[in-house]
Structures are given as C-alpha cells and as structure tokens.
Motif scaffolding. Sequence first.
Motif, PDB file in Angstrom:
ATOM      1  N   PRO A  68      32.562  40.537  51.297  1.00  0.00           N
ATOM      2  CA  PRO A  68      32.253  40.409  49.870  1.00  0.00           C
ATOM      3  C   PRO A  68      30.880  40.937  49.537  1.00  0.00           C
ATOM      4  CG  PRO A  68      32.023  38.289  50.953  1.00  0.00           C
ATOM      5  CD  PRO A  68      32.538  39.254  51.985  1.00  0.00           C
ATOM      6  N   VAL A  69      30.741  41.423  48.302  1.00  0.00           N
ATOM      7  CA  VAL A  69      29.457  41.927  47.838  1.00  0.00           C
ATOM      8  C   VAL A  69      28.861  40.984  46.808  1.00  0.00           C
ATOM      9  CG1 VAL A  69      30.026  44.303  48.275  1.00  0.00           C
ATOM     10  CG2 VAL A  69      30.631  43.303  46.069  1.00  0.00           C
ATOM     11  N   ARG A  70      29.473  39.818  46.630  1.00  0.00           N
ATOM     12  CA  ARG A  70      28.938  38.854  45.698  1.00  0.00           C
ATOM     13  C   ARG A  70      28.919  37.489  46.347  1.00  0.00           C
ATOM     14  NH1 ARG A  70      33.605  39.003  41.094  1.00  0.00           N
ATOM     15  NH2 ARG A  70      35.407  38.473  42.367  1.00  0.00           N
ATOM     16  N   ALA A  71      28.532  36.468  45.594  1.00  0.00           N
ATOM     17  CA  ALA A  71      28.221  35.180  46.180  1.00  0.00           C
ATOM     18  C   ALA A  71      29.401  34.526  46.862  1.00  0.00           C
ATOM     19  CB  ALA A  71      27.649  34.253  45.105  1.00  0.00           C
ATOM     20  N   ALA A  72      30.584  34.693  46.328  1.00  0.00           N
ATOM     21  CA  ALA A  72      31.765  34.063  46.905  1.00  0.00           C
ATOM     22  C   ALA A  72      32.930  34.998  46.746  1.00  0.00           C
ATOM     23  CB  ALA A  72      32.055  32.725  46.221  1.00  0.00           C
ATOM     24  N   PRO A  73      33.933  34.906  47.673  1.00  0.00           N
ATOM     25  CA  PRO A  73      35.037  35.866  47.623  1.00  0.00           C
ATOM     26  C   PRO A  73      35.768  35.887  46.305  1.00  0.00           C
ATOM     27  CG  PRO A  73      35.064  34.614  49.679  1.00  0.00           C
ATOM     28  CD  PRO A  73      34.013  33.994  48.809  1.00  0.00           C
ATOM     29  N   ASP A  74      35.853  34.756  45.598  1.00  0.00           N
ATOM     30  CA  ASP A  74      36.608  34.735  44.354  1.00  0.00           C
ATOM     31  C   ASP A  74      35.707  34.461  43.159  1.00  0.00           C
ATOM     32  OD1 ASP A  74      37.822  31.336  44.068  1.00  0.00           O
ATOM     33  OD2 ASP A  74      35.990  32.122  44.994  1.00  0.00           O
ATOM     34  N   ALA A  75      34.414  34.739  43.299  1.00  0.00           N
ATOM     35  CA  ALA A  75      33.513  34.479  42.175  1.00  0.00           C
ATOM     36  C   ALA A  75      33.975  35.223  40.948  1.00  0.00           C
ATOM     37  CB  ALA A  75      32.091  34.898  42.539  1.00  0.00           C
ATOM     38  N   GLY A  94      44.269  36.299  42.866  1.00  0.00           N
ATOM     39  CA  GLY A  94      43.197  35.323  42.759  1.00  0.00           C
ATOM     40  C   GLY A  94      43.346  34.195  43.755  1.00  0.00           C
ATOM     41  N   THR A  95      44.581  33.739  43.958  1.00  0.00           N
ATOM     42  CA  THR A  95      44.836  32.670  44.920  1.00  0.00           C
ATOM     43  C   THR A  95      44.542  33.132  46.342  1.00  0.00           C
ATOM     44  OG1 THR A  95      46.559  31.758  43.475  1.00  0.00           O
ATOM     45  CG2 THR A  95      46.585  31.071  45.786  1.00  0.00           C
ATOM     46  N   LEU A  96      44.996  34.336  46.666  1.00  0.00           N
ATOM     47  CA  LEU A  96      44.750  34.882  47.993  1.00  0.00           C
ATOM     48  C   LEU A  96      43.263  35.111  48.224  1.00  0.00           C
ATOM     49  CD1 LEU A  96      46.030  35.972  50.614  1.00  0.00           C
ATOM     50  CD2 LEU A  96      46.182  38.209  49.496  1.00  0.00           C
ATOM     51  N   GLY A  97      42.553  35.500  47.166  1.00  0.00           N
ATOM     52  CA  GLY A  97      41.131  35.769  47.289  1.00  0.00           C
ATOM     53  C   GLY A  97      40.306  34.538  47.591  1.00  0.00           C
ATOM     54  N   ARG A  98      40.876  33.351  47.364  1.00  0.00           N
ATOM     55  CA  ARG A  98      40.149  32.117  47.655  1.00  0.00           C
ATOM     56  C   ARG A  98      40.195  31.759  49.131  1.00  0.00           C
ATOM     57  NH1 ARG A  98      42.371  30.979  42.497  1.00  0.00           N
ATOM     58  NH2 ARG A  98      40.713  30.606  40.967  1.00  0.00           N
ATOM     59  N   LEU A 139      51.154  38.768  39.543  1.00  0.00           N
ATOM     60  CA  LEU A 139      50.412  39.500  40.570  1.00  0.00           C
ATOM     61  C   LEU A 139      48.921  39.172  40.524  1.00  0.00           C
ATOM     62  CD1 LEU A 139      52.204  42.942  40.198  1.00  0.00           C
ATOM     63  CD2 LEU A 139      52.154  41.554  42.289  1.00  0.00           C
ATOM     64  N   ALA A 140      48.379  39.051  39.314  1.00  0.00           N
ATOM     65  CA  ALA A 140      46.956  38.730  39.172  1.00  0.00           C
ATOM     66  C   ALA A 140      46.663  37.335  39.728  1.00  0.00           C
ATOM     67  CB  ALA A 140      46.538  38.820  37.708  1.00  0.00           C
ATOM     68  N   LEU A 192      35.528  36.286  35.318  1.00  0.00           N
ATOM     69  CA  LEU A 192      36.385  37.446  35.517  1.00  0.00           C
ATOM     70  C   LEU A 192      37.861  37.065  35.646  1.00  0.00           C
ATOM     71  CD1 LEU A 192      35.494  40.571  37.559  1.00  0.00           C
ATOM     72  CD2 LEU A 192      37.799  39.664  37.653  1.00  0.00           C
ATOM     73  N   LEU A 193      38.209  36.307  36.672  1.00  0.00           N
ATOM     74  CA  LEU A 193      39.623  36.038  36.918  1.00  0.00           C
ATOM     75  C   LEU A 193      40.279  35.202  35.804  1.00  0.00           C
ATOM     76  CD1 LEU A 193      39.709  35.528  40.783  1.00  0.00           C
ATOM     77  CD2 LEU A 193      40.600  37.450  39.456  1.00  0.00           C
ATOM     78  N   PRO A 194      39.665  34.118  35.344  1.00  0.00           N
ATOM     79  CA  PRO A 194      40.289  33.395  34.222  1.00  0.00           C
ATOM     80  C   PRO A 194      40.462  34.268  32.986  1.00  0.00           C
ATOM     81  CG  PRO A 194      38.637  32.014  35.272  1.00  0.00           C
ATOM     82  CD  PRO A 194      38.494  33.380  35.876  1.00  0.00           C
ATOM     83  N   SER A 195      39.490  35.153  32.746  1.00  0.00           N
ATOM     84  CA  SER A 195      39.600  36.053  31.584  1.00  0.00           C
ATOM     85  C   SER A 195      40.742  37.045  31.767  1.00  0.00           C
ATOM     86  CB  SER A 195      38.279  36.804  31.381  1.00  0.00           C
ATOM     87  OG  SER A 195      37.230  35.904  31.090  1.00  0.00           O
ATOM     88  N   LEU A 196      40.927  37.517  33.006  1.00  0.00           N
ATOM     89  CA  LEU A 196      42.030  38.440  33.281  1.00  0.00           C
ATOM     90  C   LEU A 196      43.367  37.748  33.059  1.00  0.00           C
ATOM     91  CD1 LEU A 196      42.983  41.205  34.319  1.00  0.00           C
ATOM     92  CD2 LEU A 196      42.878  40.271  36.644  1.00  0.00           C
ATOM     93  N   TYR A 197      43.499  36.522  33.581  1.00  0.00           N
ATOM     94  CA  TYR A 197      44.749  35.785  33.383  1.00  0.00           C
ATOM     95  C   TYR A 197      45.037  35.585  31.892  1.00  0.00           C
ATOM     96  CZ  TYR A 197      43.732  34.340  38.243  1.00  0.00           C
ATOM     97  OH  TYR A 197      43.420  34.310  39.574  1.00  0.00           O
TER      98      TYR A 197
END
Length: 403
Positions: A387-394, A375-379, A370-371, A263-268
Amino acid sequence: MPYALLALAIGAFGIGTTEFVTMGILPDVASALGVSIPTAGHLISSYAIGVVIGAPLLTVAATRVPRKTLLLGLMAVFTAGNLASALAPTYEVLLASRVLSGLPHGAFFGVAAVVGAGLVPFDRRARAIALIMSGLTIANIIGVPLGTLAAQQLGWRAAFVIVVAVGLAALAAIAVSVPSQHTAGRAGVRAEMGALGRTQVWLALLTGAVGFGGMFAFYSYITPMMTELSGFAPSSVTLILAVYGLGMTAGNFLGGRLADWRLLPSLYTAIAAMAATLLAMYYAVSVPYLAVPGVFLLALAGSTAVPILQTRLLDVAADAPSLVSSLHHSAFNIANANGAWLGGLVIGAGYGLAAPNLVGAGLAAAGLGLAVAAGTLGRRPAAAPAPVRAAPDADREPVGARH
C-alpha cells in the motif's frame, strides 16, 4: 496557466464531442443509411472498441516517441477518422471509421495529462489536468448539442464535420503552443505490466466496465426515448443533451471532492444512485416533467463515480499510473459498448424503448457488487499490494494527478 493547456483542452473537447454526439444523432443516421436504431447503436460500440484497443496498445508502443510528436500524431489520426465518418458512403464504412476515430482517445488523454502536469509547478498539477479534462465535460454542454442541432438542420454528416474542424484547430494549437518534451525514458513498462497481476486492479476495472454500462444503456438511446416516449420535439433534444452535460460537469466536480473525503463509501453511494435512477427512469421517461430531471440526476450520479474510481485505480496501482490510466479509459468504453449493445438487444427484441433503463439498472447493480467485493477484499491485509497509504482500505488519499 500556459496556453498549451488550452490547446490540449481543445483536443479533449473534440474527443468528447465525437464520443457522445452519435447518441444525439442516432435516429438521423439510422434513417439516412437505412438501418434500424439498434443497428445504428453499433456505431457507439465500434467507437468504444477503438478506445479499448488503442488506449493500452498505443500507450505501451509509443513510450519512446517525443510527447509533442505523439500528441500531434494522435490528433491527426483522430481528425482523419472523423473525416472518414463525415464522408462514409455506407453504414459499414461508417462503422470502420468510428473504430479508427476511437483508437487515439485513451492515449491522447494519458499523454496530455503527463504533458500538462509537466508545464506547471508541482502543486498545480491537479488543476492543470482538470483544465485539460474540462474540454471533455464542456463538450457535453456545447459540442454535443451543437453537433445534434447541426445534424438536424444540415444532415448527420454535419456533426462530424464540426468535429473535424475542432480537430484541425487542436492540431494547430498543439503545434504552436505545446513545447517539445521527450519521453525521459519511461522505464517502467515491465512494472506497469506487472500491475495487471493484481486482483484489486482487475476488480476496479471490472467495476467500471460493468457498472458504467448502465449509464450508457440509457444515454445511447436518449434521443428516441425523449422524442418517442417523453414526447419532446426533436429540436428539444439539444437542450436535454445540454442538461446531461451539466449533470456530468457537476458530477465530475463532486466526485473529485468525494474521492478525497471518503473514497469507497462515496463510490458505493454513487453507483447505487445510478442504479436507482435508472430503475426510476424506466417509469419516469414517459413523463416529461420527470424525464428531464432524471437525465440530470443520472448524469450526476454516473459522473460522480468516474473520478472516484480513477482515484481507486491509482491507489491500487500507484507504481503503474500510465498503463492503468489508459486502461481506465478502456474500461469506461467497454461499458459504453456493452451498454449500447445490450440496450439495442432489448429494443430489438420488442421490449420497448424504455427497456434499456432496466438493463442499465442491472448493470449498475452488478458494478456495485463488484465495488463492494473489492472493498471487502481490500480489508484483508494479505490481499492488498504494497500500500501507498495509511491502510489498505483507507478511504482517503491525496492523489497528485487525477483525470
């Protein structure tokens, strides 16, 4: 698939057509009403302002209205707004009518997604929503070029007459095929509002509101760029708009796949590609054989980022899907308004018709910043909501219903 999904897709087709057709007929409107192209660009911003205001307010205010009744009411307001646009005697009246036309936009898509998902088995919800949203992307392949061609042949009002006809067809189809549904007491209004206290929600919304402004800085003035800089005949603009629509459709499909992968790498990557393409278009727009591929690539990059960002929003506010979904449309249309306004400013200041591409590249770069910040803050575990998934920044999460 139930016929009701096709009825809702017709409504989405009409909304997509009216949102984007103004870009294709901007010079015609400016000439007919005696205003400059940058001033006519405010018509794009006014529609976007209507979406920004209407999406969250109508979503919250109509929680107790039966969904079919709400869909019919929203489509009726949409149709009336476009009829007012077709009949507007002055620029000022047209400006007000565009605000009215935009008010139901976000709420319609939000309610349509809920209704569509409820009409099919649980494991077919995403496909149902995709079918509804296909009306929006197909509008950029068929509706926008058709409206532009009609405006060139019959006058700019013809474009809005076509939208009115689509709106009436959607009203009839929804009335006949959509079953009655009640709100089932959407009891989460307070919880939905609570999502607005989360930093990650605001960063995701700001990424859309700022970053996608780059795409609209270009698209708002695509017609004068293609005719005056690229040298295409006005009749060719309809085909170029169809190329843009094809890029949007391909990007929407690609973004959905990438959102489930990384998700995040694709967004960047998508936002960075949008910034790079806009920068290249500042130079390429004057070269016909480069301008058209550039139109496709820009639409592809921008539309790839849309479902990825939608997924990101659902990730950081999984307990507030309705309000966040409507705010996603608000952010997207803030970008629409900002891009059109800032693009018009640089044209009006004498920097030339290609200058909005530089503005757009700057906006996309700011959105990328901003993205990355989000992502950095989410780590950092302390910064993330439950979180509703395995890791906060998954970077992967299966989302049951995605726009």
